[in-house]
Design a protein around this motif. Structure first.
Motif, PDB file in Angstrom:
ATOM      1  N   UNK A 131     -29.037 -43.859  25.309  1.00 25.67           N
ATOM      2  CA  UNK A 131     -27.674 -44.216  25.727  1.00 25.67           C
ATOM      3  C   UNK A 131     -27.698 -44.087  27.149  1.00 25.67           C
ATOM      4  N   UNK A 132     -26.448 -44.151  27.700  1.00 23.54           N
ATOM      5  CA  UNK A 132     -26.508 -44.103  29.232  1.00 23.54           C
ATOM      6  C   UNK A 132     -25.822 -42.699  29.753  1.00 23.54           C
ATOM      7  N   UNK A 181     -22.261 -42.062  27.831  1.00 24.44           N
ATOM      8  CA  UNK A 181     -22.288 -41.824  26.805  1.00 24.44           C
ATOM      9  C   UNK A 181     -21.004 -40.558  27.423  1.00 24.44           C
ATOM     10  N   UNK A 182     -21.753 -39.370  27.899  1.00 25.21           N
ATOM     11  CA  UNK A 182     -21.125 -38.399  28.982  1.00 25.21           C
ATOM     12  C   UNK A 182     -19.842 -39.212  30.015  1.00 25.21           C
ATOM     13  N   UNK A 208     -19.645 -34.473  35.273  1.00 22.43           N
ATOM     14  CA  UNK A 208     -21.234 -33.858  35.930  1.00 22.43           C
ATOM     15  C   UNK A 208     -21.546 -33.822  37.200  1.00 22.43           C
ATOM     16  N   UNK A 210     -20.511 -29.808  37.995  1.00 17.85           N
ATOM     17  CA  UNK A 210     -21.882 -29.706  37.046  1.00 17.85           C
ATOM     18  C   UNK A 210     -21.648 -28.914  35.453  1.00 17.85           C
ATOM     19  N   UNK A 211     -22.431 -29.040  34.547  1.00 21.36           N
ATOM     20  CA  UNK A 211     -21.826 -28.608  33.583  1.00 21.36           C
ATOM     21  C   UNK A 211     -22.360 -27.173  33.217  1.00 21.36           C
ATOM     22  N   UNK A 222     -17.034 -31.306  21.139  1.00 14.51           N
ATOM     23  CA  UNK A 222     -17.313 -32.607  21.622  1.00 14.51           C
ATOM     24  C   UNK A 222     -16.724 -33.514  22.791  1.00 14.51           C
ATOM     25  N   UNK A 228     -16.035 -32.093  26.230  1.00 13.93           N
ATOM     26  CA  UNK A 228     -17.441 -32.128  26.968  1.00 13.93           C
ATOM     27  C   UNK A 228     -17.896 -34.016  27.923  1.00 13.93           C
ATOM     28  N   UNK A 229     -17.696 -34.691  26.451  1.00 16.50           N
ATOM     29  CA  UNK A 229     -17.548 -36.269  27.061  1.00 16.50           C
ATOM     30  C   UNK A 229     -16.220 -36.223  28.016  1.00 16.50           C
ATOM     31  N   UNK A 273     -15.513 -42.342  20.281  1.00 21.94           N
ATOM     32  CA  UNK A 273     -16.455 -43.445  19.926  1.00 21.94           C
ATOM     33  C   UNK A 273     -17.024 -41.679  19.332  1.00 21.94           C
ATOM     34  N   UNK A 274     -17.139 -40.450  20.158  1.00 26.50           N
ATOM     35  CA  UNK A 274     -18.099 -39.129  20.615  1.00 26.50           C
ATOM     36  C   UNK A 274     -17.554 -38.150  18.933  1.00 26.50           C
TER      37      UNK A 274
END
Lengths: 316, 143, 350, 916, 280
Positions: free
Chosen positions: C33-34, C53-54, C58, C62-63, C244, C247-248, C326-327
């Motif tokens: 993934x990227x 993907x994310x 961030x 940042x997470x 999910x 977060x994405x 997608x996720x």
């Protein structure tokens, strides 16, 4: 496995019309290729939305706990093993369920196909008994399904439901000689430092979204240990110790209960192969206690019981 | 500066191994001073979290000891614990904890001698493998 | 504003020059993934990607982020007093960002930079950031940016927009900051043929986005009527309450604040959080205003598609990147939700 | 005990306390005196295998842990008095006579083991590697002379080959006069062999030389099989002739093998499995007490009253009553207590005292205020650990408000200091850094109670037994002490006051089963003043005993039974429910509600305890022509003929008994215990009726244990012929020309023998129906053979793991009438310990469920050995504090984190880990 | 750039146990730095985040009135990790305060109006602040009649008992103290639930605002009575409790509809609440 659809709909319609159940739990066709959405048909008019193909990897047992109504559930081998587990663990009652059994030929590994065609847009994925057909912008490829099965499906030894009320078709043949633990054995061969680095690399992309946990039918605790506050002993950041601690204990809590349905990996947005942990425990439990999860309604999971002569080679 | 000394957490069941530790004292047996005992009622009380937490807080080794099978004060606690421990140890090692860091034993309250033997063995193996490298909680590497 | 051509074989040296002056974030291939990550070498950046993907959020949020640090050592004078965690805020370039994600940062700005309060970390990083976008020649089937006020070559929020012309990139400065970056390119200005090629690409890309959603209608809908809609039960059924989607998502900004202690020292950290988690709103007393899954699913969509719309008059808090589509492990599709929410008649809860 | 006067209900007993020369109230058990004592004396406890000092304790786990001086060995040097900081030695201590007034007396005088000195052929006297089994026990013991290492005395080398010689001083009228069987030696020899093998480093070879292998106890036969088949213990059936030394300390055993040949084998060590006998001292005491002894000097009792001596008010239990093993002794002990309870029931509760304690202070809302008391323990801790440094360190710890160090924190005056400190500094948690909580926690908890603090607000740091005594580096020991104190304080800060809850105990008892055992239990309970509901599924009381002829002591069973039934029926406290079955049981210890059904009518009974005495039955075999030929009978059927005094019996010319029919086989791998004696007795009865009849008993091992051996003797003397057979080669029965033919291989002759009996009696197994429903009702377990599983095979033979439910009779395991009666009485006694209290105090250290966190997975319900958790009507788990023992198994098993264990709760243990 | 997440260090000056069950304690806090104190300008109804290093933060209503200078008071219920730790602390220890946060009661609307303050249980803290504020000589004339109805389950659970008694004695405030039940024979105030007492005392809605704070059950039964008494929703003021973290409208968890309770509230009129999703 699309050929099961008419039979699924037929059974569902009958059950709903005859008011034998309040709802039928299955899938409906997804909005994007290789995805279907868990779906509860509550009336005969919903029945034609029910759908089945090789993209129904989400474990529907996850939708059953603490339900009150009478439900028919479309269930493949692993789903039924989790249903068994649910019944044993008082999450649902057997007489509440009408299990529509699916002889499963395995689920397609969506991630693998997406990776195979990275950079090209897949618009439709179709299947027949032997092949998966991928179509898209200037794309039309046929791949034997065995090559693109989810890893857990390719080593699955319980394709057919272990309990059911009605099957949609004849049972499929189940392989009798599969080495489920090639990858585990390879890791066991490493030295501790290698193993740590290996898992560190595996878990470092984790974003703590808990999709693995939430897609797992075993994870039905009202409050998960990571959310406990007194003591709050697992940090919530992406610190690797915390991340690995979470995954360690998540797997441990599944010990002897995991049916290797693959929901966790399927759900993970960042592609972490966390089954490497649950499968290790599965292997240990098989070797030490000769137990397989979700096969019998009369047996508690292996940590809920013991035998006086259990192995204790590791104890001084 | 003193040499590195291992820090070993010992979870001992109240009825057997803790008693053995007491008896080792009464018998004046000498053993290495690096264990820190946490008394628990029964090995069945040992939540796997405790072991993870011990490493998290920097224990170099963890030792869990209880009654021999069949001698549990609570009849069956150690039988259940034994299964839990088998999997716990296996998974810890699988994820990279050196086997030298995690030990289990059955030591009855009369076995002061065995208690000392096991402490010594545990200490030796933990010493050999050195300070804990992973699974202890440090400041996270974040922005 | 100026435009230059960067031949693809010169991209690496361009990135290399950026790296000398800036922290550079770029799409990086990571295990199938990227991800949008900070790079340390020019060749790590891979602009052939479709999307990460994310989301790149961030880079600004940042997470996990250290907010403060402190000591709890007994007897020390500073014990118990929080201090700012030392941080360096260098100028940073986000290279190859998709236009939708740039638009997302603008949507999130209104949360972190308000007239009463400013989130110092978001603001400082935003201030020091230069966003170099990369237009989407081939939008994905899940993209719907044109419905949410953007487009595959939208310049919203960007400082520079890149066109992938095959052999080369056309870089167009959008802002003054962008000019700085463009000046790093040694290339020459594009000729008319390349310019028209860029226009063609843009039109072709727009045409590829087939999905058109009546997002504007959300404004007119009554908030409570939507809130009380009966359709939520159908939407939420499949949801497993993982985080999910949040977060994405490039526009989800919710976070949690947690203290951690390591012997005598400690940090106050903030971590991404998700309105999908029951604990998000759980009171100390045990009361939870959003205890039910349906409430949480509704909260996420209502917040993005109605509350935000009404509060800021700024459109929806969604940029149509399609990541959640997608996720989502169970295929809950925000496009379908938008359709339901904007349908003429909302079924009301009895 | 010097003398006894008076009578039942009113005895005056003169007792002499021998001087200890060390004040047990002052002695802290630290052992400094022992370290300084220069005297070298024989350690009798370790069977003389090693030495001890003159100031000593018998063994390290002794309770109370207080030293004594052996004045015979003491040289009076005065060192111990000088080194003892607690000033405990009392050189002028003296004998102390007193008269105690009691209502009843229990004699648990025990036995001595046979001294094999006189058996010249065994060379016990002359060779150190010939040891008695008791000596060998000490050798194997972790606290024994060799710390549990398997060594032989001769050269302290590990033996590679050990032999056990059985029946030394038992079943022997040639070398001694102990004709009886000691009943325990076969089993202990097997156990010793198995343990010795596990202690051995190099594949120990073990052999047991025996005549009959007598493993008739519950699960013993399985152990025997495992020893033989899994551990490889060799069993040699023979008669040992002599044990002769050969070189290197080894010994050669010559023996007469079963086939009559003389053989020899050499071993590194020989263990003599010595039997029991009543000692001279005990015989003299019995004389003073005027109680009758039997032919072998064991206390004389009857089957009906197995723990009652000839003197009213004096009871007996244990090996003084006859040779027996631990479970049987424990049962009899309870039976004796029950018998005493009957005598004293009128005065129950008249001498109890209760203590005044202050109302505990309400500490809710107070931040923790911890007081830390660090003990020097004389020099025991202070000599190694820097106690003042530990004390000062404690002061720096969170929530610590007060610190002190004491010479002896356990001394009386320190208790006052602690109390003062609690009051003055408003301490609400106390940490004592001293010895071990296992011995001293209760003492300090009392001090807390006196100071008005809840006793659970207490924690100990073990800096003596687990620190100063075991580490000699003062610096490291001090560091460790600080760590332990820090951990204890961290936990203490999180301690909460706990309430010991009280459970009301309902008055009555339910006895299930109206056989001998059930009636015995019912009578004991009723005679002690408790109401009993006795339910019997059949239409009359008596059970199997109705079909039995004689007890092994020769008493008429019918007479015993009739008396018991009469007593039961006439007892106003017993309600008998015939033709009645149990339909349902709810509740727990002290609070049961049961539904019984009689003829379709249901009745609800409230009771505090239950006694399971559901019995067992006789196997009806499908071999040896049983059921096909009327001459083939079971034991009960033969007894029926005896009871009817069937004249046919006198006409029998040839009678054959086949033993182990259905027992000791793979399907039923247990011994039915009573059949050997039964056959021998029946054989004698036949001989009595027709002395010329030829009687054969075909057996595998004759198991006439204890004084039953006399019957075996008698039978042989009367001409009964015993022929051994192997299970692989069982006798065959056929009918030829109308004649019953039994063929068996004679082991001595090695040839088949053909018998033509008029009567073939099969000693069939006792089989349990395996009452699953009852097991479910009371949440108790059945074993693989269908017998109920007691809480502990040795120490709690009539208890179940479930409190408030007790077990007796054949439902437990096959046993004789006297044993059933004793067990019935024992079950009653155990039940009375609960009933007599009216209220049960339950420790506050129990598990509790947070219903909001419970996921209903049921793991707690599945794992709890005590059935404390169950699902409530909301479908979540709930733990009954009355049943919870506080082990924490459910807590650690609960994935949902819904269960906490008060006193060892997650946050408390984490606090200790965090403060590492 | 000022960091709105950074707490100001304060010293615990005094800890007062308010209730007999020990679950409520009032913390008197003094700023370590004078400039922090100066910056901390607040009005009754606002709250602050109390920060304990290593444990976290909790949002607590400010119990003092801005008319009381030199210190802040917070009355804290022992429920979670942070509050339990706070309850175990001692005077002299250092913690942090971040604020003032949120909107106060709308004091500008109240000018010249009568005020009816209705409180139950431990939600009385910001109401105490308001009462002290109104009763201060500088402010008393700005407002009309002040009526207070305050109840607790039993007398032991009433907060600020000495002040309550003092207010009872004053003529410029109508105090109605009540308890749900009591077995204290010396109890001299009302017995009854707050809604019942409100109905009984029937404060006039004429030119008045009502401020209502208390447990959900009390609010549920009090609101209809206020309606009966003629208070329009625009003049019923309430304060919401939500789980909060940042306190400045950024972390997202206290979002209800278009509002962030921490920043846009916690004070809302009933009219506003009626337009918001019912998720609190």
């Amino acid at each position: 496995m699309k050929e099961y659809i008419p039979k699924i709909r037929e059974i569902a319609r009958k059950l709903l019309e005859e008011e034998k159940v309040d709802a039928v739990l299955g899938f409906r066709k997804g909005t994007i290729p290789m995805m279907n959405e868990p779906f509860m048909a509550r009336s005969a008019s919903d029945v034609d939305l029910l759908y089945w193909d090789s993209n129904c990897g989400i474990n529907l047992a996850n939708y059953l706990h603490k339900r009150k109504e009478k439900i028919a559930v479309v269930a493949k081998g692993c789903d039924t093993r989790n249903i068994v587990n649910h019944i044993v663990e008082n999450q649902v009652k057997r007489d509440q369920l009408y299990i529509i059994g699916i002889p499963c030929r395995g689920m397609i590994d969506r991630r693998q196909i997406l990776a195979m065609f990275e950079g090209r847009e897949i618009e439709e994925v179709d299947e027949d008994a032997e092949n998966v057909i991928i179509k898209g912008d200037g794309l039309s490829e046929t791949i034997p399904r065995v090559e693109v099965l989810q890893e857990n499906c390719s080593i699955c030894i319980h394709h057919n439901p272990v309990i059911y009320d009605e099957m949609v078709d004849e049972p499929v043949e189940e392989p009798d000689h599969v080495d489920r633990y090639d990858d585990i054995k390879a890791i066991e061969e490493m030295d501790p430092e290698e193993r740590y680095q290996y898992f560190r690399d595996i878990f470092s992309p984790c974003i703590r979204c808990y999709a693995c946990r939430n897609s797992c039918p075993l994870c039905y605790c009202p409050t998960c240990f990571v959310d406990e506050s007194r003591p709050q002993w697992v940090g919530k950041s992406i610190d690797i110790t915390d991340v690995m601690t979470f995954h360690f204990l998540r797997a441990f809590h599944c010990a002897g209960r995991c049916t290797d349905c693959g929901s966790c990996e399927r759900a993970c947005p960042v592609g972490i192969p966390m089954r490497l942990l649950t499968k290790k425990l599965e292997k240990d439990i098989r070797e030490l206690y000769g137990y397989e999860a979700g096969m019998s309604l009369d047996e508690r999971p292996p940590l809920d019981t013991y035998r006086p002569d259990d192995p204790e080679f590791f104890i001084k | 500066m003193k040499d590195w000394e291992p820090k070993i957490v010992a979870f001992l069941c109240n009825w057997c191994s803790y008693g053995a530790a007491d008896l080792a004292g009464v018998s004046r047996f000498q053993y290495p001073p690096y264990i820190r005992v946490i008394r628990i009622p029964c090995t069945g009380r040992l939540n796997p979290k405790f072991v993870l937490a011990a490493f998290r807080h920097g224990a170099d080794g963890v030792w869990i000891s209880g009654c021999h099978p069949g001698d549990c004060h609570y009849l069956e606690g150690n039988y259940y614990a034994r299964r839990r421990f088998a999997l716990l140890k296996s998974l810890l090692e699988y994820m990279g904890i050196e086997p030298e860091r995690i030990h289990f034993s059955w030591v009855s309250s009369a076995e002061a001698g065995k208690f000392v033997e096991v402490v010594s063995e545990v200490t030796e193996t933990v010493k050999k493998v050195g300070p804990l490298k992973y699974f202890m909680k440090k400041r996270p590497e974040v922005e | 504003m100026s435009e230059v051509i960067i031949p693809k074989d010169e991209l690496a040296s361009f990135v290399g020059r950026l790296l000398e002056s800036y922290e550079v974030f770029a799409p990086v291939a990571r295990g199938g993934m990227y991800l949008f990550e900070r790079i340390s070498a020019a060749d790590e950046a891979d602009l052939s990607y479709k999307n990460t993907r994310l989301s790149p959020k961030g880079a600004f949020l940042p997470q996990s982020e250290r907010m403060f640090e402190f000591t709890v050592a007994p007897g020390k004078e500073e014990s118990g007093i929080l201090k700012e965690a030392p941080k360096e805020f260098r100028e940073r370039v986000l290279l190859g960002l998709r236009p939708c994600d740039a638009q997302a940062f603008k949507l999130v700005d209104v949360n972190f930079i308000t007239k009463e309060y400013t989130d110092p970390w978001w603001a400082r990083r935003r201030e020091k950031a230069i966003l170099v976008g990369l237009g989407c020649n081939e939008p994905r089937s899940t993209c719907f940016c044109t419905s949410t006020g953007g487009g595959p070559f939208s310049e919203k929020g960007l400082d520079v927009l890149l066109y992938d012309l095959g052999e080369s990139f056309l870089a167009r400065a959008v802002t003054e900051k962008g000019e700085q970056i463009v000046s790093f390119c040694s290339g020459k200005a594009p000729g008319e043929s390349l310019k028209s090629k860029a226009r063609e690409l843009e039109a072709a890309a727009r045409a590829k986005i087939r999905k058109s959603l009546p997002v504007d209608k959300l404004k007119e809908k009554d908030l409570l009527e939507l809130f009380n809609g009966k359709f939520w039960e159908k939407i939420e059924f499949a949801c497993i309450n993982c985080g999910t989607c949040t977060f994405v998502c490039p526009t989800c900004w919710c976070f949690d604040i947690q203290d951690e202690v390591y012997k005598n020292d400690g940090d106050r950290l903030r971590n991404w959080d998700s309105c999908m988690f029951p604990i998000f709103t759980l009171h100390g007393s045990g009361h939870n205003p959003r205890a039910q899954k349906v409430q949480r699913v509704r909260q996420r969509f209502m917040h993005k598609l109605k509350y935000y719309v009404d509060k800021y008059g700024n459109g929806v808090a969604c940029v149509g990147c399609g990541r959640c589509v997608v996720s989502c492990p169970v295929n809950i599709d925000i496009r379908r939700v938008m359709e339901v929410m904007t349908a003429e008649v909302c079924e009301r809860e009895e | 005990m010097e003398s006894v006067s008076g009578e039942a209900g009113n005895f005056q007993v003169e007792v002499v306390n021998h001087p200890r020369y060390i004040d047990p109230d002052k002695c802290t058990g630290c052992g400094v005196c022992k370290q300084h004592c220069p005297v070298d004396a024989i350690d009798e406890f370790n069977q003389g295998l090693c030495r001890r000092t003159a100031t000593y304790i018998q063994y390290a786990q002794a309770v109370p842990l207080s030293y004594t001086i052996d004045r015979d060995a003491c040289i009076g040097c005065g060192l111990c008095e000088k080194v003892c900081l607690a000033q405990a030695p009392l050189y002028d201590d003296h004998e102390n006579r007193q008269t105690v007034e009691v209502g009843a007396i229990v004699l648990a005088l025990g036995n001595e083991v046979f001294r094999p000195d006189e058996l010249a052929a065994y060379n016990y006297d002359t060779h150190p590697n010939v040891v008695t089994s008791l000596e060998f026990e000490r050798i194997l013991s972790a606290s024994g002379p060799y710390q549990g290492h398997l060594l032989r005395p001769y050269d302290l080398q590990e033996p590679k080959k050990i032999a056990w010689i059985q029946c030394v001083g038992s079943r022997d009228v040639h070398h001694c006069s102990n004709s009886y069987c000691s009943a325990v030696c076969c089993m202990y020899a097997i156990k010793e062999a198995v343990i010795a093998k596990s202690h051995s480093h190099s594949g120990l070879d073990t052999a047991i030389f025996y005549m009959d292998m007598r493993t008739m106890g519950k699960d013993f036969e399985r152990y025997y099989r495992r020893a033989r088949d899994e551990y490889g213990v060799r069993f040699v059936r023979c008669r040992v002739h002599s044990i002769e030394p050969v070189d290197d300390g080894n010994l050669s055993i010559s023996y007469l093998a079963e086939d009559g040949g003389i053989e020899e084998e050499t071993f590194d060590m020989v263990v003599l499995s010595v039997g029991f006998q009543t000692s001279k001292k005990v015989r003299e005491l019995a004389g003073k007490l005027q109680i009758e002894l039997g032919p072998h000097d064991f206390a004389r009792t009857s089957s009906l009253a197995p723990v009652t001596t000839s003197r009213p008010g004096v009871f007996v239990c244990g090996a003084f009553q006859g040779p027996k093993d631990i479970p049987q002794s424990v049962m009899e002990a309870s039976a004796a207590a029950s018998a005493v309870g009957t005598v004293l029931s009128e005065v129950r509760g008249t001498m109890t005292k209760s203590r005044e304690v202050p109302q505990p202070r309400d500490i809710s809302g107070e931040p923790p205020r911890v007081g830390v008391f660090v003990c020097h323990c004389g020099i025991n801790i202070g000599g190694i650990v820097d106690v003042p440094a530990v004390r000062d360190y404690a002061r720096s710890l969170p929530y610590v408000e007060y610190v002190a160090d004491n010479l002896y924190t356990c001394s009386q005056d320190t208790q006052l200091l602690i109390k003062e400190a609690i009051e003055k500094h408003r301490l609400n948690r106390v940490v004592v850094a001293a010895c071990t909580p296992r011995t001293h926690e209760p003492l300090f908890q009392e001090t807390l109670i006196d100071a008005g603090l809840n006793k659970y607000l207490f924690e100990m740091a073990n800096i003596r037994n687990q620190d100063s005594w075991v580490h000699d580096d003062p610096e490291e020991a001090t560091e460790k002490a600080k760590d332990l104190v820090r951990m204890a304080v961290a936990k203490a800060a999180l301690l909460e006051p706990l309430r010991d809850s009280e459970i009301e105990v309902k008055e009555g008892a339910l006895v299930i089963g109206g056989g001998i055992a059930g009636m015995s239990a019912a009578l004991s309970l009723a005679d002690s003043g408790y109401h009993v509901d006795l339910i019997e599924k059949e239409g009359e009381l008596g059970g199997n005993a109705r079909k039995l002829h004689l007890t092994w002591k020769g008493e008429n069973v019918r007479e015993i039974l009739e008396k018991m039934i009469r007593d039961v029926e006439n007892n106003p406290s017993i309600t008998v429910h015939l033709n009645t079955e149990l339909k349902n049981v709810d509740g727990f210890m002290g609070n049961f509600t049961s539904v019984i059904e009689n003829d379709g009518k249901e009745e609800t009974i409230e009771h505090g305890v239950a006694v399971v005495a559901t019995g067992a039955g006789e196997l009806k075999p499908d071999e040896y022509m049983y059921g096909k030929d009327s001459r083939v009978l079971t034991h009960l059927e033969l007894d029926q003929k005896f009871l009817q005094d069937d004249p046919e019996l006198e006409k029998i010319n040839c009678a054959v008994f086949i033993q182990c029919v259905g027992s000791r086989e793979s399907e039923r791998p247990y011994c039915s215990r009573v059949c050997c004696t039964h056959s021998v007795q029946s054989a004698l009865e036949i001989k009595k009726r027709n002395p010329d009849a030829s009687v054969f008993i075909l057996y595998r091992d004759m198991r006439t244990y204890g004084e039953r051996e006399d019957l075996y003797h008698e039978a042989r003397a009367a001409g009964v012929i015993f022929i051994r057979y192997d299970v692989e080669n069982k006798p065959t029965v056929s009918v030829k020309n109308g004649k019953l033919q039994v063929e068996v291989i004679d082991h001595v002759l090695g040839k088949p023998v053909m018998l033509e009996p008029d009567l073939l009696t099969l000693a069939t197994a006792i089989v349990s129906p395996g009452d699953e429903k009852l097991a479910q009702f009371f949440k108790v377990a059945l074993n693989e053979d269908g017998f109920f599983v007691e809480a502990h095979a040795k120490l709690r033979p009539v208890d179940f793991a479930t409190d408030g439910v007790y077990l007796c009779g054949l439902a437990h395991y096959p046993k004789s009438i006297d044993e059933s009666i004793a067990q019935g009485q024992a079950a009653a006694a155990r039940a009375m310990t609960l009933l007599a209290r009216k209220k049960v105090e339950v420790s506050g250290m129990v598990a509790t469920v947070n219903p909001f966190l419970c996921s209903s997975c049921g793991v707690c319900v599945a794992v709890c050995p005590f059935n404390a958790p169950s699902f409530n009507d909301r479908g979540v788990s709930e733990i009954n504090p009355a049943l919870c023992k506080g082990c924490g198994l459910c807590v650690a098993s609960c994935r949902s984190g819904a269960i906490s264990l008060k006193g060892f709760d997650e946050p408390q243990i984490f606090a200790m880990i965090e403060s590492l | 750039m000022e960091n709105p997440y950074l707490p100001s260090p304060v010293r615990i000056e005094e800890i007062i146990t308010e209730t007999t069950d020990g679950a409520l304690k009032t913390f008197k806090l003094v700023f370590l730095k004078p400039e922090d104190e100066k910056r901390f300008r607040y009005l009754p109804g606002q709250f602050a985040e109390i920060s304990v290093a290593g444990k976290g933060e909790v949002p607590i209503g400010i119990a003092t009135s801005p008319t009381e200078e030199g210190f802040l008071k917070f009355t804290i219920n022992k429920v979670g990790l942070v509050t339990t730790h706070l309850h175990n602390m001692h005077p002299g220890e250092i913690i942090g305060v971040r604020g003032p946060l949120g909107k106060s009661y709308p004091w500008d609307w109240f000018e010249g109006k009568n005020l009816v303050i209705i409180g139950g249980g431990f939600a009385f803290t910001t109401l105490r602040s308001s009462i002290v504020y109104v009763l201060h000589p500088d402010n008393r004339d700005r407002f009309g009649d002040l009526t207070v109805i305050y109840g607790a389950r039993h007398p032991g659970l009433l907060l600020y008992k000495e002040e309550l008694a003092a207010w009872e004695q004053r003529s410029d405030i109508n105090m109605h103290i009540t308890v749900d039940a009591t077995d204290d024979p010396d109890w001299k105030y009302n017995v009854g639930f707050v809604p019942t007492i409100t109905k009984e005392k029937a404060p006039s809605s004429e030119n008045a605002y009502a401020i209502v704070c208390g447990p959900p059950i009390m609010i549920k039964f009090t609101l209809p009575i206020l309606t009966e008494l003629g208070f329009p929703p625009e003049r019923v003021i309430m304060s919401l409790e939500m789980r909060m973290k940042c306190g400045i409208g950024m972390c997202g968890r206290c979002n209800i509809g278009t509002e962030y309770v921490c920043k846009d509230g916690p004070v809302f009129t009933l009219a506003q609440l009626n337009q918001m999703p019912n998720e609190y």
